[in-house]
Design a protein around this motif. Sequence first.
Motif, PDB file in Angstrom:
ATOM      1  N   LEU A 140       3.692   4.663  -5.610  1.00 25.19           N
ATOM      2  CA  LEU A 140       4.255   5.390  -3.898  1.00 25.19           C
ATOM      3  C   LEU A 140       5.577   5.636  -4.521  1.00 25.19           C
ATOM      4  O   LEU A 140       6.300   6.650  -3.190  1.00 25.19           O
ATOM      5  CB  LEU A 140       4.869   3.697  -3.452  1.00 25.19           C
ATOM      6  CG  LEU A 140       5.229   3.546  -1.944  1.00 25.19           C
ATOM      7  CD1 LEU A 140       3.677   4.563  -0.846  1.00 25.19           C
ATOM      8  CD2 LEU A 140       4.680   1.849  -1.605  1.00 25.19           C
ATOM      9  N   LEU A 197      -1.715   4.216   2.187  1.00 24.27           N
ATOM     10  CA  LEU A 197      -1.473   3.108   1.694  1.00 24.27           C
ATOM     11  C   LEU A 197      -2.300   1.958   0.835  1.00 24.27           C
ATOM     12  O   LEU A 197      -2.438   1.604  -0.314  1.00 24.27           O
ATOM     13  CB  LEU A 197      -0.655   1.913   2.742  1.00 24.27           C
ATOM     14  CG  LEU A 197       0.816   2.272   3.563  1.00 24.27           C
ATOM     15  CD1 LEU A 197       1.282   1.781   3.861  1.00 24.27           C
ATOM     16  CD2 LEU A 197       1.995   2.725   1.741  1.00 24.27           C
ATOM     17  N   MET A 215       6.912  -0.641  -1.564  1.00 22.25           N
ATOM     18  CA  MET A 215       5.503  -1.793  -1.268  1.00 22.25           C
ATOM     19  C   MET A 215       6.234  -3.054  -0.385  1.00 22.25           C
ATOM     20  O   MET A 215       5.588  -3.116   1.044  1.00 22.25           O
ATOM     21  CB  MET A 215       4.507  -2.327  -2.229  1.00 22.25           C
ATOM     22  CG  MET A 215       3.711  -2.703  -1.536  1.00 22.25           C
ATOM     23  SD  MET A 215       2.489  -2.275  -0.087  1.00 22.25           S
ATOM     24  CE  MET A 215       1.768  -0.240  -1.210  1.00 22.25           C
ATOM     25  N   GLN A 247      -2.699  -6.181   1.368  1.00 25.58           N
ATOM     26  CA  GLN A 247      -1.782  -5.671   0.279  1.00 25.58           C
ATOM     27  C   GLN A 247      -0.557  -6.650   0.031  1.00 25.58           C
ATOM     28  O   GLN A 247      -0.529  -6.049  -0.955  1.00 25.58           O
ATOM     29  CB  GLN A 247      -0.995  -4.531   1.649  1.00 25.58           C
ATOM     30  CG  GLN A 247      -1.708  -3.448   2.062  1.00 25.58           C
ATOM     31  CD  GLN A 247      -2.394  -2.365   1.117  1.00 25.58           C
ATOM     32  OE1 GLN A 247      -1.958  -2.392  -0.174  1.00 25.58           O
ATOM     33  NE2 GLN A 247      -3.754  -2.535   1.174  1.00 25.58           N
TER      34      GLN A 247
END
Length: 361
Positions: A140, A197, A215, A247
Amino acid sequence: MSQERAVAASAVRLEELSSWSQELCRRELPSVLPRLLSMYQHSDNWIEHIQILKIIVEMFLPHMNHLTLEQTFFSQVLPKTVKLFDDMMYELTSQARGLSSHNLEIQTTLRNILQTMVQLLAALTGCVQHICATQESIILENIHSLPSTVLHVIKSTFVHCKDSESVYSGHLHLVSDLLQALFKEAYSLQKQLMELLDMVCMDPLLDDNDDILNMVIVIHSLLDICSVISSMDHAFHANTWKFIIKQSLKHQSVIKSQLKHKDIITSLCEDILFSFHSCLQLAEQMTQSDAQDNADYRLFQKTLKLCRFFANSLLHYTKEFLPLLSDSCCTLHQLYLQIHSKSPRSCLSIPLSLPFFLGPF
């Protein structure tokens, strides 16, 4: 020097670039990209902004080193892209109240702004699709400007669409086609972003505070978006919640201490209550009309399914994060009391009765 190289060596002309081959774009990337980025930073024209952004995304992005995208592209372009979008949204909102069928100038202006915003979202979609197509797993931190930009633009778009009835003061029909196009583009962009993602890899053995923070910000931003779209598209709302839960659990070992668990629990409880009350209202209507094979009955089934989904999501989340939910006990208890006090005993005569969701709490 060939004629094509002569073009590259001279001042960058957008109309020339649009006819370049992929091979020429790849070859001239080191010399042309800095000039395009400079033009983008110094341009005050919205149309030119989008034209430059589209050329970079469609013609030069495929040839950039994916490991350095954040430094060479995203961090340089996306902050200006956010400002551009916010400026257009401000202008749109400021002039919307003057919209009427008699004022063709404002009508044209607003439609042009909306069309430009649709193109901007499409360019961001191109960025997200490129990342998804070229990388098997994603760090990320290497692209962190992209999700934050996309989420900001998506939320702002959904808020505008949600408030459009009041914003356009009874003349919504004059721009409704473009507002629908804008919503669809934002909808598609969010779906693409969630796909990206889902490819993010976070090593639980690494203590990278920036990556963890990125995140967590993504999850909290999606939570904010949920509150906006809850009354706009129930299926999309549920899918966004499903992604948030997924997630949160996927990266649980590294982000659990940073998540705003109370906010997540509170939002889930609110969605449960809203869908539960909707079920009660529909059940009452069905009882009074003594009809089951009608629109109310089908809507009741969909709403009941949504209510079960939120209840199951809450159960799953509380099970996984129970040690961290001490400040949510009151919220959960209040939910139980409200559900139990309004248990639909008068509706049990209908074939698909409401379940008592919250017994396990």
